[in-house]
Design an enzyme around this catalytic site. Structure first.
Site, PDB file in Angstrom:
ATOM      1  N   HIS A  88       0.834  -1.209   0.000  1.00 26.95           N
ATOM      2  CA  HIS A  88       0.000   0.000   0.000  1.00 26.95           C
ATOM      3  C   HIS A  88       0.863   1.251   0.000  1.00 26.95           C
ATOM      4  CE1 HIS A  88      -3.161  -2.841   1.231  1.00 26.95           C
ATOM      5  NE2 HIS A  88      -4.014  -1.926   0.829  1.00 26.95           N
ATOM      6  N   LYS A 147      -0.551   4.854   4.360  1.00 27.45           N
ATOM      7  CA  LYS A 147      -1.514   3.992   5.058  1.00 27.45           C
ATOM      8  C   LYS A 147      -1.054   3.743   6.488  1.00 27.45           C
ATOM      9  CE  LYS A 147      -4.033  -0.388   4.670  1.00 27.45           C
ATOM     10  NZ  LYS A 147      -5.348   0.184   4.948  1.00 27.45           N
TER      11      LYS A 147
END
Ligand code: NAP
Length: 206
Positions: free
Chosen positions: A120, A124
């Site tokens: 990600h 995040k």
């Protein structure tokens, strides 16, 4: 519908708001206007903000679609039930991710040894991702989860199965946050019909 959007200036929110407006909904900023008078709310904020936002919606009797990950599902389910308000959460609103989880559950029956690599954007906050935890729970084989956070990534996951003389890899890539829009719109259409409490996973709506 009149929708309170929490996180309208975030990476998902800036894609979601115009899509909801284009679909004919009225959208207000949840943080500024609050949920009063809304038919539903959506939260794409952060793990340390989502619970207070949802509590405001529960107090106002407004059903909530929750995209934010990394919060305590159990406690929220109890409070939503007590409030008599339906809430919905999907760890991943992308259609391909739903299929990836379904295929991984199926593959785990043949390949008990597997590991998950989730990748990600560096922003995040939670790790492992909600999608990786949900995939592991559905596989039921307690796979090790590896989390990668780097610039240039959106949301990606590989489930790698290994057996004697072969491997099987199931991979999903979210290349744009537009991927989450159809799932959120579906959840908004259905959330008011759900029972009080927290319903989890797009499979429950399909
Ligand atoms: P982001 O770019 O960091 O955006 C979060 C936004 O929330 C920011 O604009 C922030 O505003 C705002 N915010 C913070 N506290 C708030 C509060 N108390 N009330 C209202 N707004 C608040 O994050 P993102 O990439 O959009 O992702 C948001 C969340 O959704 C994350 O938990 C992510 O993991 C999750 N997510 C889930 C899915 C899914 O399919 N379920 C998909 C993508 C992302 P300020 O910066 O001004 O504080």
């Amino acid at each position: 519908m009149r929708i309170a959007l929490y996180g309208s200036r975030g990476k998902v929110g800036v894609v979601l708001e115009p899509a909801l407006l284009a679909a004919g909904h009225a959208v207000v900023d949840g943080r500024e206007a609050g949920p009063d008078g809304c038919d539903a709310a959506v939260d794409f904020t952060r793990p340390d903000a989502v619970v207070a936002n949802v509590d405001r919606c529960l107090a106002a009797g407004v059903p909530v679609v929750i995209g934010t990950t990394g919060f305590d599902f159990g406690a929220l389910n109890v409070r939503a039930k007590e409030a008599g308000v339906p809430c919905f959460h999907a760890p991943n609103f992308a259609q391909g991710a739903v299929l990836m989880m379904r295929f991984a559950e199926e593959a785990a029956k043949a390949f008990p040894r597997a590991e998950i690599v989730e990748l990600h954007s560096e922003a995040k906050r939670d790790a492992p991702s909600g999608t990786a935890k949900a995939t592991a729970a559905r596989m039921g084989t307690d796979p090790t989860i590896h989390s990668v956070r780097l610039p240039g990534l959106v949301a990606h996951q590989e489930v790698i199965f290994g057996g004697p003389g072969e491997t099987l890899t199931i991979r999903h890539d979210t290349t744009s946050r537009e991927a989450f829009v159809p799932g959120v719109r579906l959840a908004l259409e259905k959330v008011r019909e759900l029972p009080p409490g927290l319903t989890v996973g797009l499979d429950a709506l399909l």
